[in-house]
Scaffold this motif. Structure first.
Motif, PDB file in Angstrom:
ATOM      1  N   HIS A 359       0.836  -1.202   0.000  1.00 27.97           N
ATOM      2  CA  HIS A 359       0.000   0.000   0.000  1.00 27.97           C
ATOM      3  C   HIS A 359       0.872   1.254   0.000  1.00 27.97           C
ATOM      4  CE1 HIS A 359      -3.837   2.085   0.573  1.00 27.97           C
ATOM      5  NE2 HIS A 359      -3.095   2.991   1.195  1.00 27.97           N
ATOM      6  N   LEU A 360       0.439   2.249  -0.751  1.00 28.99           N
ATOM      7  CA  LEU A 360       1.183   3.511  -0.805  1.00 28.99           C
ATOM      8  C   LEU A 360       0.308   4.644  -0.272  1.00 28.99           C
ATOM      9  CD1 LEU A 360       3.171   4.643  -3.944  1.00 28.99           C
ATOM     10  CD2 LEU A 360       1.924   6.267  -2.605  1.00 28.99           C
ATOM     11  N   LEU A 361       0.877   5.423   0.660  1.00 28.65           N
ATOM     12  CA  LEU A 361       0.168   6.596   1.181  1.00 28.65           C
ATOM     13  C   LEU A 361       0.669   7.808   0.408  1.00 28.65           C
ATOM     14  CD1 LEU A 361       0.503   5.820   4.996  1.00 28.65           C
ATOM     15  CD2 LEU A 361      -1.611   5.731   3.663  1.00 28.65           C
ATOM     16  N   LEU A 362      -0.218   8.407  -0.348  1.00 30.54           N
ATOM     17  CA  LEU A 362       0.192   9.516  -1.220  1.00 30.54           C
ATOM     18  C   LEU A 362      -0.146  10.858  -0.578  1.00 30.54           C
ATOM     19  CD1 LEU A 362       1.176  10.457  -4.052  1.00 30.54           C
ATOM     20  CD2 LEU A 362      -1.198  10.344  -4.789  1.00 30.54           C
ATOM     21  N   ASP A 363       0.872  11.722  -0.487  1.00 33.05           N
ATOM     22  CA  ASP A 363       0.556  13.094  -0.074  1.00 33.05           C
ATOM     23  C   ASP A 363       1.430  14.051  -0.866  1.00 33.05           C
ATOM     24  OD1 ASP A 363       3.001  12.653   1.331  1.00 33.05           O
ATOM     25  OD2 ASP A 363       2.491  14.371   2.584  1.00 33.05           O
ATOM     26  N   SER A 364       0.847  15.173  -1.267  1.00 31.39           N
ATOM     27  CA  SER A 364       1.571  16.016  -2.215  1.00 31.39           C
ATOM     28  C   SER A 364       2.724  16.776  -1.549  1.00 31.39           C
ATOM     29  CB  SER A 364       0.620  16.970  -2.935  1.00 31.39           C
ATOM     30  OG  SER A 364      -0.177  17.615  -1.989  1.00 31.39           O
ATOM     31  N   THR A 365       2.661  17.010  -0.234  1.00 30.01           N
ATOM     32  CA  THR A 365       3.758  17.739   0.419  1.00 30.01           C
ATOM     33  C   THR A 365       5.064  16.957   0.288  1.00 30.01           C
ATOM     34  OG1 THR A 365       2.114  18.425   2.015  1.00 30.01           O
ATOM     35  CG2 THR A 365       4.402  18.876   2.581  1.00 30.01           C
ATOM     36  N   THR A 366       4.989  15.654   0.555  1.00 31.22           N
ATOM     37  CA  THR A 366       6.199  14.832   0.429  1.00 31.22           C
ATOM     38  C   THR A 366       6.679  14.851  -1.009  1.00 31.22           C
ATOM     39  OG1 THR A 366       5.225  13.397   2.064  1.00 31.22           O
ATOM     40  CG2 THR A 366       7.152  12.552   0.933  1.00 31.22           C
ATOM     41  N   PHE A 367       5.728  14.760  -1.940  1.00 32.02           N
ATOM     42  CA  PHE A 367       6.117  14.770  -3.346  1.00 32.02           C
ATOM     43  C   PHE A 367       6.928  16.024  -3.674  1.00 32.02           C
ATOM     44  CE2 PHE A 367       4.906  16.628  -7.474  1.00 32.02           C
ATOM     45  CZ  PHE A 367       5.674  15.815  -8.284  1.00 32.02           C
ATOM     46  N   TYR A 368       6.443  17.200  -3.242  1.00 32.95           N
ATOM     47  CA  TYR A 368       7.161  18.442  -3.558  1.00 32.95           C
ATOM     48  C   TYR A 368       8.542  18.449  -2.911  1.00 32.95           C
ATOM     49  CZ  TYR A 368       3.144  20.440  -5.875  1.00 32.95           C
ATOM     50  OH  TYR A 368       2.144  20.671  -6.761  1.00 32.95           O
ATOM     51  N   LYS A 369       8.613  17.907  -1.716  1.00 35.43           N
ATOM     52  CA  LYS A 369       9.906  17.869  -1.012  1.00 35.43           C
ATOM     53  C   LYS A 369      10.901  17.002  -1.801  1.00 35.43           C
ATOM     54  CE  LYS A 369       9.752  17.958   3.904  1.00 35.43           C
ATOM     55  NZ  LYS A 369       9.604  17.089   5.036  1.00 35.43           N
ATOM     56  N   ILE A 370      10.436  15.833  -2.228  1.00 34.32           N
ATOM     57  CA  ILE A 370      11.334  14.926  -2.948  1.00 34.32           C
ATOM     58  C   ILE A 370      11.697  15.533  -4.307  1.00 34.32           C
ATOM     59  CG2 ILE A 370      11.606  12.613  -3.913  1.00 34.32           C
ATOM     60  CD1 ILE A 370       9.584  11.623  -1.857  1.00 34.32           C
ATOM     61  N   ARG A 371      10.708  16.161  -4.947  1.00 31.81           N
ATOM     62  CA  ARG A 371      10.969  16.756  -6.266  1.00 31.81           C
ATOM     63  C   ARG A 371      12.036  17.846  -6.144  1.00 31.81           C
ATOM     64  NH1 ARG A 371       9.410  19.893 -10.694  1.00 31.81           N
ATOM     65  NH2 ARG A 371       8.671  18.664 -12.450  1.00 31.81           N
ATOM     66  N   SER A 372      11.917  18.599  -5.080  1.00 29.98           N
ATOM     67  CA  SER A 372      12.866  19.655  -4.851  1.00 29.98           C
ATOM     68  C   SER A 372      14.276  19.066  -4.647  1.00 29.98           C
ATOM     69  CB  SER A 372      12.379  20.411  -3.621  1.00 29.98           C
ATOM     70  OG  SER A 372      13.365  21.199  -3.107  1.00 29.98           O
ATOM     71  N   LEU A 373      14.358  17.989  -3.874  1.00 30.29           N
ATOM     72  CA  LEU A 373      15.669  17.370  -3.620  1.00 30.29           C
ATOM     73  C   LEU A 373      16.302  16.804  -4.890  1.00 30.29           C
ATOM     74  CD1 LEU A 373      15.106  15.569  -0.215  1.00 30.29           C
ATOM     75  CD2 LEU A 373      16.549  17.538  -0.680  1.00 30.29           C
ATOM     76  N   SER A 374      15.456  16.496  -5.869  1.00 27.21           N
ATOM     77  CA  SER A 374      16.003  15.955  -7.130  1.00 27.21           C
ATOM     78  C   SER A 374      16.910  16.969  -7.806  1.00 27.21           C
ATOM     79  CB  SER A 374      14.883  15.609  -8.109  1.00 27.21           C
ATOM     80  OG  SER A 374      13.959  14.775  -7.504  1.00 27.21           O
ATOM     81  N   HIS A 375      16.832  18.219  -7.379  1.00 26.88           N
ATOM     82  CA  HIS A 375      17.686  19.250  -7.987  1.00 26.88           C
ATOM     83  C   HIS A 375      19.035  19.357  -7.285  1.00 26.88           C
ATOM     84  CE1 HIS A 375      14.733  20.862 -10.777  1.00 26.88           C
ATOM     85  NE2 HIS A 375      13.836  20.707  -9.829  1.00 26.88           N
ATOM     86  N   SER A 376      19.261  18.525  -6.283  1.00 30.71           N
ATOM     87  CA  SER A 376      20.493  18.741  -5.511  1.00 30.71           C
ATOM     88  C   SER A 376      21.760  18.343  -6.271  1.00 30.71           C
ATOM     89  CB  SER A 376      20.430  18.038  -4.153  1.00 30.71           C
ATOM     90  OG  SER A 376      20.152  16.700  -4.338  1.00 30.71           O
ATOM     91  N   ASP A 377      21.638  17.542  -7.335  1.00 30.97           N
ATOM     92  CA  ASP A 377      22.829  17.180  -8.121  1.00 30.97           C
ATOM     93  C   ASP A 377      23.107  18.176  -9.250  1.00 30.97           C
ATOM     94  OD1 ASP A 377      23.087  14.946  -6.628  1.00 30.97           O
ATOM     95  OD2 ASP A 377      22.537  13.508  -8.184  1.00 30.97           O
ATOM     96  N   GLY A 378      22.202  19.135  -9.454  1.00 33.15           N
ATOM     97  CA  GLY A 378      22.321  20.047 -10.600  1.00 33.15           C
ATOM     98  C   GLY A 378      23.595  20.882 -10.547  1.00 33.15           C
ATOM     99  N   VAL A 379      24.115  21.228 -11.724  1.00 35.07           N
ATOM    100  CA  VAL A 379      25.352  22.028 -11.782  1.00 35.07           C
ATOM    101  C   VAL A 379      25.237  23.121 -12.830  1.00 35.07           C
ATOM    102  CG1 VAL A 379      26.990  20.271 -11.025  1.00 35.07           C
ATOM    103  CG2 VAL A 379      26.311  20.364 -13.409  1.00 35.07           C
ATOM    104  N   ASP A 380      26.078  24.144 -12.684  1.00 39.66           N
ATOM    105  CA  ASP A 380      26.124  25.214 -13.681  1.00 39.66           C
ATOM    106  C   ASP A 380      27.368  25.051 -14.535  1.00 39.66           C
ATOM    107  OD1 ASP A 380      23.839  26.632 -12.763  1.00 39.66           O
ATOM    108  OD2 ASP A 380      25.021  27.214 -11.013  1.00 39.66           O
TER     109      ASP A 380
END
Ligand SMILES: Nc1ncnc2c1ncn2[C@@H]1O[C@H](COP(=O)(O)OP(=O)(O)OP(=O)(O)O)[C@@H](O)[C@H]1O
Length: 681
Positions: A359-380
């Protein structure tokens, strides 16, 4: 006595079956070997085909669901083939586990960097004596020339099996830079290996293509079954209060009757408080994450495997190689980062083939948090460009050893260590080979003299003489870079360390090493560093986008299940097995991760206060030097090597704009920074 006799007859029987399968690897002979060696009646789907391919010397790509029996597909060939089978595995705990599970008559060993020198040499001795048939190694081993030399003449390798082969592909959910070096060309050149077996439970078509290209596996040697087992009941529900909903789930059918459940969380802290909450509510639970000591982690795994605790609340760190067949339930407290992760983690349930529930408990706050963390490897691009200048500006002449202290370099360019290693690996194995990576070492050495005076010892010992020439004195001790001594004497870093060890054993000196560093030798300086920086940055940003697409696809599937799938046959209430299975199959057969438009998450494209807040932030922190990315990370609450959460999370703006799309925040930061710099502030 009776048992001994039976055992002896058993081994003789197995050896005869091995002999028969070697002469004729027919289905009948292989099945008889399977029965005698393992006591199983028949092969599972995909196993026989993979084994027959490998025994015939054909490199093969094997995709079987978790728990479907991939290990058997290298173990049986290892019995039949005359040479050694090398198994590349990403985690030490996984290797130890797989080694332990080898059948008694298939002797194995492992070579890991964490071994003591005695353990290492004992394994080498057994290898040379031909006492090992299956050797487990980490991918990092392939950086080590001495390791590769072991096999040069004496030890023929019949098969290289690569476990969790999706780690080779940067398009996978679990890319590992050290896996990048595993190419057919290297394995053939250095180890004279002709046959490779790549194994994974989860790979999209794009990932498979990349693995098969790298390992030169012919397209018709793909053995693939469905990636999700059909004994798993899959369900998803929306949750505004996950703790409460988790408790409700655990106290109602079917979870209430289960003896063994894994609850997956995204963050370490989350696992601790969720497990405490469960314990406070009379559910026996323990947390598991990579922040725990090795000893504690083993203890939790043991307690869980022996059914002494009912629930393990874990991060992604739990479960790889876990062969507990009777896990009845998996609950996702946090959204997995990709469908691959979802399939892997749900696959820990029902390995015994019995009906199990996820079973998966879905909540959008966690989703936004994880999505945001996906940017932590980004480089210029300019950060990559500055980094490349440093890599190639190494003062040492071409061919000598250069080093970059990991932590220092990472902080200086505000790029994560893992990303730096990816770039260095790309410089080695990209279209043009600019450098050769060496194993990582701690490069700063402090030397203490105990018996003979430094000068007298230097008169007798050429290495000590070099140390005295190349070191600074700090508090009366000699501090030097190990690579400088290696270059001065034209020897390897290992030889320097070995020599220091000998002096230590004789009581002359003691020494301390610090500053783990990437070490490499430059083979060719790039003609145009700017073009190279642009190419590498573009590639890294594609990898970053692919990660976000994967998360979006996971969210879209979960969102579709809770909001839109009533129309799908077989789904009802929160039961979504049919539609999830269908979507997963579609996802794994597509070329690129995509998600349903109507169910995709839409991060906010703007916020009325964003620009003004960034302005205030810059004004109140004018002491620091920011880039647009650094500002956006702070607004998203992402820690980076240059702006650690330990310092910045206290800031008023930390994580305030996590729901606004990261590139939008970056653009706003850029505009403000231009104004800010323009005003000379
Ligand atoms: N043909 C078979 N018949 C019955 N049991 C089997 C068969 N093949 C393998 N198994 C058993 O299935 C279990 C899982 O096997 P294994 O650990 O190799 O799976 P895996 O595919 O490597 O899983 P994971 O991806 O989770 O590592 C083991 O206990 C193994 O002995």
């Amino acid at each position: 006595m009776e048992r001994e006799k039976k055992g002896a007859v058993g081994v003789v029987g197995v050896l005869k079956a091995v002999e028969a399968a070697r002469e004729d690897p027919s289905e009948q002979n292989l099945e008889s070997l399977l029965r005698l060696a393992y006591g199983y009646d028949s092969f599972r789907q995909g196993q026989l085909e993979a084994i027959q391919n490998v025994v015939a010397g054909e490199s093969t790509m094997l995709v079987l669901p978790t728990g479907a029996g991939k290990s058997l597909c290298y173990q049986i060939p290892a019995m039949i083939l005359s040479g050694l089978t090398l198994v590349v595995s990403p985690l030490l705990s996984l290797m130890v586990d797989q080694l332990r599970k080898l059948p008694a008559f298939l002797p194995g060993g492992l070579l890991a960097s964490s071994q003591t020198s005695d353990e290492f040499h004992e394994t080498l001795q057994r290898l040379r004596a031909g006492d090992i048939k299956v050797l487990f190694v980490s991918p990092e081993r392939f950086l080590n020339e001495e390791f590769l030399l072991i096999f040069k003449d004496a030890l023929p390798i019949s098969l290289v099996a690569i476990d969790e082969a999706h780690c080779i592909s940067e398009w996978s959910h679990n890319f590992r830079p050290s896996y990048l070096r595993l190419r057919a060309s290297l394995l053939r050149r250095k180890l004279n290996v002709q046959c490779i077996l790549a194994m994974t439970a989860t790979a999209t078509t794009q990932t498979l293509e990349e693995i098969m290209n790298a390992l030169e596996i012919p397209s018709n040697n793909l053995v693939k079954t469905s990636q999700i087992r059909d004994n798993l009941q899959l369900s998803i529900s929306m949750s505004d209060n996950r703790l409460k909903d988790l408790m409700l789930l655990l106290k109602s059918s079917p979870f209430v009757d289960m003896r063994s459940i894994i609850v997956y969380c995204k963050f370490q802290g989350e696992t601790d408080y969720v497990s405490k909450y469960l314990c406070d509510n009379n559910i026996s639970a323990k947390s598991y994450h990579s922040g725990l000591s090795m000893k504690n982690r083993s203890r939790v795994q043991e307690l869980f495997c022996s059914n002494k605790i009912r629930v393990v609340v874990a991060t992604v760190a739990f479960g790889m190689g876990l062969d507990k067949s009777d896990v009845e339930g998996v609950i996702h407290y946090s959204l997995p980062e990709s469908l691959e992760e979802y399939v892997q983690e749900t696959g820990r349930a029902g390995r015994d083939g019995r009906l199990s529930h996820c079973h998966l408990l879905l909540d959008s706050t966690t989703f936004y948090k994880i999505r945001s963390l996906s940017h932590s490897d980004g480089v210029d691009e300019y950060a990559i460009s500055k980094f490349l200048y440093q890599v190639f500006s190494c003062d040492n002449p071409m061919g000598s050893i250069c080093s970059l202290v990991k932590e220092l370099t990472s902080r200086k360019f505000d790029i994560k260590e893992e990303v730096l290693l990816t770039v260095l690996t790309q410089l080695e194995i990209g279209g043009q080979q600019y450098l050769r990576l060496l194993p990582q070492f701690s490069v700063t050495c402090t030397l203490y003299f105990h018996k003979t005076s430094p000068q007298l010892l230097a008169d007798k010992d050429v290495l000590v003489r070099s140390v005295l020439n190349k070191s600074e004195t700090k508090d009366g001790n000699f501090v030097f870079e190990v690579t400088k001594i290696a270059n001065d004497l034209n020897i390897t870093v290992n030889e320097v360390i070995d020599h220091l060890q000998q002096l230590k054993f004789s009581g002359e000196i003691s020494f301390e090493l610090k500053d783990p560093a990437y070490c490499y030798v430059i083979l060719k300086k790039p003609d145009d560093l700017n073009t190279l920086s642009a190419t590498i940055t573009k590639w890294l940003s594609e990898v970053e986008s692919s990660k976000i697409m994967k998360l979006d696809a996971m969210f879209a599937l979960a969102n579709f299940a809770v909001k839109g799938c009533q129309r799908t046959d077989g789904c009802s209430g929160s039961q979504h097995t049919q539609c999830i299975q269908k979507k997963i199959t579609e996802y794994f057969s597509k070329n690129k991760a995509t998600s349903d438009n109507d169910c995709r998450a839409q991060p906010h494209k703007s916020s009325p206060f964003l620009q003004a807040d960034i302005k205030v932030f810059l004004q109140s922190n004018s002491f620091a030097k920011f880039t647009p990315r650094a500002v956006a990370r702070i607004m998203h609450g992402i820690s980076s090597p240059g702006f650690l959460s330990a310092t910045w999370s206290k800031n008023h703006f930390w994580g305030r704009y996590v729901e606004v799309d990261f590139p939008v925040v970056m653009e706003a930061a850029k505009a403000e920074l231009v104004k800010f710099v323009g005003k000379g502030e």
